[in-house]
Design a protein around this motif. Structure first.
Motif: not given
Length: 470
Positions: A371-375, A380-381, A397-398, A437-440
């Motif tokens: 999930g970290v790499s995929k999301l 997030t973009p 958000v969901v 972890l996904l987007d600062a």
């Protein structure tokens, strides 16, 4: 194709049995698995010049697929599973199926003058990337490959996909075999450029001369790939025998829909993939964006929200009115800014039908892995785009809240970043630590984070499938 009569025990699938000689190897593939067989190998077999393009396919972590396919001369059955029927075809394009750890064979095939293309399906973790998308030279496996390749490139046995590919390219350089194209087929934006950077950075650590040779001689092609391919089951193997009359240890089940878009140069040639339906384009970015955000983004949403709501497959989740409503809201945000020529609304309509196919058992826990790499590339973009435009990004958000809820309860599927996820889930502010972890940028967006916290709390446990999570 099907043997006559009704034998009590089906004969094994072999090239002699179906009169399918192996084409000469001109493609090397890394990451032999179900998706490669449903996609690149299938396109190659359907190309107008298929008789001239065989594949030497190497496994990744396990040699099992190579062992099963080698016994069948590389042949396998592909079943297209529609809403109401199965169609089977025997695919002959894999001429050799090999253990990825067999570096002698890998070097020999990559360095062969006849080889023109290396394709890859190793998934995001297989590239050993840092969060910023660059190869992680401090990763223990990558560092070990650098030491081994630096000490004796001709005999080193690297374990990572970048390390193995670099070893193959070094053998090609030594053999003066000429230019070659590297074609990654993973769900990563600008995957050709990403692999180009990773290989040249790795080569620079091993031998600057090799890095220069790669820059001058190796072409990197970006691709967008699309075909839902669940894991094969024993029932699928039985269905294969019923359809073809042969015993096949390694069939593949996939949906009828397929899409492949490529952008880049092939200095040593390639199959006529466009004759099988592939598209060669000058700018792949819009196609990548459509696929990653609309299909893959919705898949991630369904995975995490569906697990929380007690579902096991995509078909079950999309039939849940709450999950479907969440997908449609996410799609409305993700489609913004896409050029009309992409037909994004029609693509979403087709996706809804594809997701609802009850005969494709695409398991949510499989989709929810990594999930970290995929999301970070699927969701997030879109959230950044919406927040930059002053909108709430409620549709984003969901999926992020559902992932957060699973993480804080220790229920996430497997992830290469599991240790970091566990630490973040036990932080004083889990939502902020996990989103970081996904987007600062999003982790610093207080209103957006607050919406994630509230939604994650609402999604805390299994809920009625009638409830809309908004």
């Amino acid at each position: 194709m099907t043997p006559t009569g009704s034998p009590a025990v089906a004969p094994p699938l072999t090239r002699a049995a179906v009169a399918a000689p192996a084409p000469p190897v001109r493609i090397v593939h890394m990451g032999l698995g179900a998706f490669h067989r449903a996609h690149q190998a299938w396109y190659t077999a359907r190309s107008a010049d298929a008789d001239a393009w065989g594949i030497a396919a190497f496994t990744g972590r396990s040699p099992q697929a190579a062992e099963e396919l080698s016994a069948q001369g590389g042949l396998y059955t592909l079943i297209e599973r529609g809403d109401d029927e199965d169609r089977a075809v025997i695919v002959p394009s894999i001429s050799a199926a090999l253990d990825g750890a067999d570096m002698t064979a890998f070097r020999a095939h990559v360095s062969a003058p006849a080889t023109a293309v290396v394709t890859l399906t190793v998934t995001e973790p297989g590239y050993h990337l840092r969060p910023d998308g660059e190869i992680d030279l401090d990763d223990p496996a990558v560092a070990a490959d650098i030491r081994g390749l630096s000490a004796e490139p001709a005999s080193a046995a690297p374990t990572t996909a970048p390390g193995r590919l670099l070893a193959g390219l070094e053998a090609r350089r030594r053999g003066r075999a000429g230019p070659i194209a590297v074609v990654p087929c993973d769900n990563i934006p600008a995957n050709g450029a990403l692999v180009h950077r990773a290989l040249t950075r790795l080569a620079g650590e091993v031998d600057p001369g090799l890095a220069r040779w790669i820059e001058e001689t190796v072409a990197f092609v970006s691709t967008s790939v699309d075909r839902i391919t669940p894991r094969t089951t024993d029932a699928d193997r039985a269905a294969t025998t019923a359809l073809t009359g042969y015993a096949d240890a390694a069939p593949v089940v996939t949906e009828p829909f397929t899409d492949w878009v490529l952008s880049g140069e092939f200095p040593a040639g390639r199959p006529e993939w466009e004759s099988a339906g592939a598209r060669i384009v000058a700018d792949i970015a819009p196609f990548e964006q459509r696929k990653l955000r609309l299909l893959n983004g919705a898949h991630s949403l369904l995975a995490y929200l569906g697990i929380l709501r007690g579902h096991g497959t995509v078909a079950e989740a999309i039939a849940d009115r709450g999950c479907r409503s969440a997908v449609e809201e996410f799609w409305a945000e993700a489609r913004r800014g896409m050029p009309p020529a992409l037909g994004a609304e029609d693509y979403c309509a087709a996706l809804t039908a594809r997701f609802a196919n009850p005969r494709i058992a695409h398991h949510l826990r499989q989709i929810g892995m990594e999930g970290v790499s995929k999301l970070a590339v699927r969701v997030t973009p879109v959230a950044r785009q919406e927040r930059a435009a002053g909108r709430s990004a409620a549709g984003c958000v969901v999926p992020l809240a559902a992932w957060t809820a699973l993480a804080t309860r220790g229920r996430l599927p497997a992830d290469a970043h599991a240790d970091a996820v566990r630490r973040a889930a036990h932080a004083d502010d889990p939502a902020a630590a996990l989103i970081a972890l996904l987007d600062a940028e999003l982790a610093a967006d207080a209103p957006f984070l607050d919406r994630i916290r509230r939604c994650a709390a609402e999604l805390g446990g299994p809920q009625s499938t009638e409830r809309n999570p908004h």
